[in-house]
Design a protein around this motif. Structure first.
Motif, mmCIF file in Angstrom:
data_model
loop_
_atom_site.group_PDB
_atom_site.id
_atom_site.type_symbol
_atom_site.label_atom_id
_atom_site.label_comp_id
_atom_site.label_asym_id
_atom_site.label_seq_id
_atom_site.Cartn_x
_atom_site.Cartn_y
_atom_site.Cartn_z
ATOM 1 N N HIS A 226 0.825 -1.210 0.000
ATOM 2 C CA HIS A 226 0.000 0.000 0.000
ATOM 3 C C HIS A 226 0.859 1.260 0.000
ATOM 4 C CE1 HIS A 226 -2.625 -3.195 1.589
ATOM 5 N NE2 HIS A 226 -3.612 -2.490 1.100
ATOM 6 N N LEU A 227 2.085 1.143 -0.514
ATOM 7 C CA LEU A 227 3.028 2.260 -0.459
ATOM 8 C C LEU A 227 2.505 3.473 -1.212
ATOM 9 C CD1 LEU A 227 5.723 2.407 0.977
ATOM 10 C CD2 LEU A 227 6.855 1.842 -1.172
ATOM 11 N N GLY A 228 1.773 3.250 -2.296
ATOM 12 C CA GLY A 228 1.264 4.368 -3.079
ATOM 13 C C GLY A 228 -0.017 4.977 -2.538
ATOM 14 N N ASP A 229 -0.542 4.416 -1.450
ATOM 15 C CA ASP A 229 -1.776 4.922 -0.845
ATOM 16 C C ASP A 229 -1.437 6.086 0.079
ATOM 17 O OD1 ASP A 229 -4.144 5.409 0.424
ATOM 18 O OD2 ASP A 229 -4.370 3.412 1.300
ATOM 19 N N ALA A 230 -1.773 7.289 -0.348
ATOM 20 C CA ALA A 230 -1.436 8.474 0.441
ATOM 21 C C ALA A 230 -2.116 8.474 1.812
ATOM 22 C CB ALA A 230 -1.822 9.739 -0.327
ATOM 23 N N GLY A 231 -3.220 7.735 1.930
ATOM 24 C CA GLY A 231 -3.942 7.706 3.199
ATOM 25 C C GLY A 231 -3.500 6.605 4.143
ATOM 26 N N LEU A 232 -2.424 5.909 3.803
ATOM 27 C CA LEU A 232 -1.940 4.822 4.663
ATOM 28 C C LEU A 232 -1.628 5.357 6.057
ATOM 29 C CD1 LEU A 232 -1.022 1.817 4.729
ATOM 30 C CD2 LEU A 232 1.284 2.662 4.195
ATOM 31 N N LEU A 268 10.617 7.060 -0.235
ATOM 32 C CA LEU A 268 11.748 7.719 -0.881
ATOM 33 C C LEU A 268 12.570 6.719 -1.689
ATOM 34 C CD1 LEU A 268 12.883 10.089 2.016
ATOM 35 C CD2 LEU A 268 11.825 10.777 -0.149
ATOM 36 N N GLU A 269 12.781 5.531 -1.143
ATOM 37 C CA GLU A 269 13.538 4.502 -1.862
ATOM 38 C C GLU A 269 12.804 4.074 -3.132
ATOM 39 O OE1 GLU A 269 15.773 2.462 2.011
ATOM 40 O OE2 GLU A 269 13.947 1.560 1.181
ATOM 41 N N ALA A 270 11.487 3.946 -3.025
ATOM 42 C CA ALA A 270 10.696 3.572 -4.196
ATOM 43 C C ALA A 270 10.761 4.662 -5.261
ATOM 44 C CB ALA A 270 9.246 3.317 -3.790
ATOM 45 N N ALA A 271 10.687 5.916 -4.826
ATOM 46 C CA ALA A 271 10.764 7.027 -5.768
ATOM 47 C C ALA A 271 12.141 7.096 -6.424
ATOM 48 C CB ALA A 271 10.459 8.345 -5.047
ATOM 49 N N HIS A 272 13.175 6.887 -5.651
ATOM 50 C CA HIS A 272 14.536 6.912 -6.175
ATOM 51 C C HIS A 272 14.715 5.836 -7.243
ATOM 52 C CE1 HIS A 272 18.954 6.384 -6.230
ATOM 53 N NE2 HIS A 272 18.999 7.651 -5.840
ATOM 54 N N ALA A 273 14.207 4.640 -6.972
ATOM 55 C CA ALA A 273 14.305 3.549 -7.945
ATOM 56 C C ALA A 273 13.504 3.858 -9.199
ATOM 57 C CB ALA A 273 13.816 2.243 -7.307
ATOM 58 N N LEU A 274 12.322 4.457 -9.024
ATOM 59 C CA LEU A 274 11.466 4.765 -10.164
ATOM 60 C C LEU A 274 12.079 5.849 -11.043
ATOM 61 C CD1 LEU A 274 8.767 3.927 -11.389
ATOM 62 C CD2 LEU A 274 7.653 5.682 -9.994
ATOM 63 N N LEU A 275 12.718 6.826 -10.424
ATOM 64 C CA LEU A 275 13.342 7.904 -11.186
ATOM 65 C C LEU A 275 14.451 7.393 -12.099
ATOM 66 C CD1 LEU A 275 13.550 10.573 -8.355
ATOM 67 C CD2 LEU A 275 12.296 10.853 -10.507
ATOM 68 N N ARG A 276 15.009 6.268 -11.767
ATOM 69 C CA ARG A 276 16.118 5.716 -12.542
ATOM 70 C C ARG A 276 15.654 4.740 -13.616
ATOM 71 N NH1 ARG A 276 20.091 3.254 -8.273
ATOM 72 N NH2 ARG A 276 21.375 2.962 -10.152
ATOM 73 N N LYS A 277 14.373 4.398 -13.641
ATOM 74 C CA LYS A 277 13.881 3.400 -14.591
ATOM 75 C C LYS A 277 13.519 4.026 -15.926
ATOM 76 C CE LYS A 277 12.031 -0.054 -11.381
ATOM 77 N NZ LYS A 277 10.810 -0.797 -10.957
ATOM 78 N N PRO A 278 13.970 3.439 -17.018
ATOM 79 C CA PRO A 278 13.600 3.958 -18.344
ATOM 80 C C PRO A 278 12.087 3.956 -18.555
ATOM 81 C CG PRO A 278 15.426 2.403 -18.523
ATOM 82 C CD PRO A 278 14.929 2.322 -17.108
ATOM 83 N N VAL A 288 5.942 10.984 -10.150
ATOM 84 C CA VAL A 288 6.664 9.936 -9.418
ATOM 85 C C VAL A 288 6.357 10.049 -7.924
ATOM 86 C CG1 VAL A 288 8.951 9.147 -8.687
ATOM 87 C CG2 VAL A 288 8.508 9.656 -11.101
ATOM 88 N N ALA A 289 6.386 11.271 -7.420
ATOM 89 C CA ALA A 289 6.093 11.493 -6.007
ATOM 90 C C ALA A 289 4.686 11.019 -5.660
ATOM 91 C CB ALA A 289 6.255 12.974 -5.663
ATOM 92 N N HIS A 290 3.717 11.382 -6.487
ATOM 93 C CA HIS A 290 2.334 10.977 -6.248
ATOM 94 C C HIS A 290 2.203 9.462 -6.314
ATOM 95 C CE1 HIS A 290 -2.037 11.200 -6.241
ATOM 96 N NE2 HIS A 290 -2.042 10.386 -7.296
ATOM 97 N N HIS A 291 2.871 8.831 -7.273
ATOM 98 C CA HIS A 291 2.817 7.380 -7.436
ATOM 99 C C HIS A 291 3.332 6.672 -6.184
ATOM 100 C CE1 HIS A 291 2.901 3.567 -9.645
ATOM 101 N NE2 HIS A 291 4.071 3.339 -9.070
#
Length: 328
Positions: A226-232, A268-278, A288-291
């Motif tokens: 549920h990492l992408g759930d802002a209401g977690l 933050l780790e998930a966002a960092h990994a996503l920013l590096r993905k083609p 990315v932040a919202h995701h």
């Protein structure tokens, strides 16, 4: 004939064996031999005279054994003669990932669906069938270790437990821990103590067992889904694990962190990994932040820079530049 993908036959890394590519007439015999040495001795036969295609990844920890098994349609049997000559002296937990399975036992038959876990004593005769093939995870625990961890001396009857997300949090977390340890690539080391604590929690033992690690692992697994759930919230996670919010705070404090800090770090780790993905190159930094569960771009930017010492846009720019460097 054993095909080693990584590590050796030790406690450090997975060992893989496959019948694919072996002489067709010898596949069943070699599969039986491998299982007898590496996991649990079984007699095997294919259905409709088919050719057996099966693969197994094994990981031996200090006391317990983990495996991932994939195979085409077949039937396996562990009869009294096999038990006598090849005693396992273990309790087996089979986590079905794909393919409906039947399980014949002296007290009847069970149908095990994907997302269900079967717990049984490996030295009580049984037959298992996979008419559409299978993929499953296996946890084999010596009977004495199982009794020490759970307080259960004898598993007289097989037990089926759901482990899919949103069902039994301990079973779900246990499956995820095992699954990561027996992946085809980038396998993650499993912590045996945590696995046994999760088994203890799964069977309902409280007593002397310290379930802090099990509760924390269950909470982390829920957060991951549920990492992408802002209401977690802590209350939501605590309810899913079956503990109070105060106890949730306590188990994270025992690991030297707090629940909010853990969630922020993972986002933050998930966002960092996503920013590096083609594959995410078309997403803006705000997307990315919202995701990853952030509701405020400003909060994300500040937290990211504080954590990594550089801006999210710098990570994106560097990753793009690395992809554009021509090969020489």
């Amino acid at each position: 004939m054993t095909q080693v993908t990584s590590g050796g036959r030790d406690r450090a890394g997975p060992v893989a064996f496959s019948t694919v590519g072996l002489p067709e007439a010898q596949r069943v015999e070699l599969w039986e031999s491998h299982n007898a040495d590496a996991l649990i001795g079984l007699r095997c036969r294919t259905l409709d005279a088919g050719v057996l295609e099966a693969t197994e990844i094994n990981v031996q920890l200090e006391r317990v054994h983990l495996a991932r098994v994939r195979g085409s349609s077949h039937v396996v049997e562990r009869d009294r003669d096999m038990v006598t000559h090849r005693p396992a002296e273990s309790v087996a937990l089979f986590f079905s990932l794909a393919g409906e399975a039947f399980f014949y036992h002296d007290d009847g038959v069970r149908i095990v669906q994907p997302g269900q876990l079967l717990v049984c004593d490996a030295d009580r005769p049984f037959m298992r069938g996979f008419s559409r093939g299978l993929e499953e995870l296996v946890l084999k625990i010596p009977r004495a270790v199982f009794a020490e961890s759970t307080g259960i001396e004898h598993v007289d009857s097989p037990r089926v437990v759901a482990f899919a997300a949103g069902t039994n949090s301990y079973a779900h977390t246990l499956a995820r821990q095992i699954g990561r340890a027996v992946r085809d690539e980038d396998a993650a080391p499993a912590d045996e103590a945590t696995l046994l604590e999760l088994v203890a929690a799964l069977t309902g033992r409280v007593g002397d067992a310290d379930l802090g690690a099990a509760h924390r692992s269950a909470a982390q697994s829920f957060v991951e889904h549920h990492l992408g759930d802002a209401g977690l919230s802590a209350a939501q996670v605590a309810a899913a694990v079956g503990i109070s919010t105060r106890h949730l705070s306590r188990v994270f404090a025992q690991a030297g962190t707090s629940f909010p800090k853990y969630v922020l770090t993972r986002r933050l780790e998930a966002a960092h990994a996503l920013l590096r993905k083609p594959a995410a190159a078309s997403m803006s930094v705000a997307e990315v932040a919202h995701h990853c569960g952030f509701t405020s771009s400003a909060h994300f930017s500040g937290a990211f820079t504080a954590h990594y010492g550089e801006r999210a846009s710098d990570v994106r720019r560097r990753a793009a530049a690395a992809r554009s460097v021509p090969l020489v």
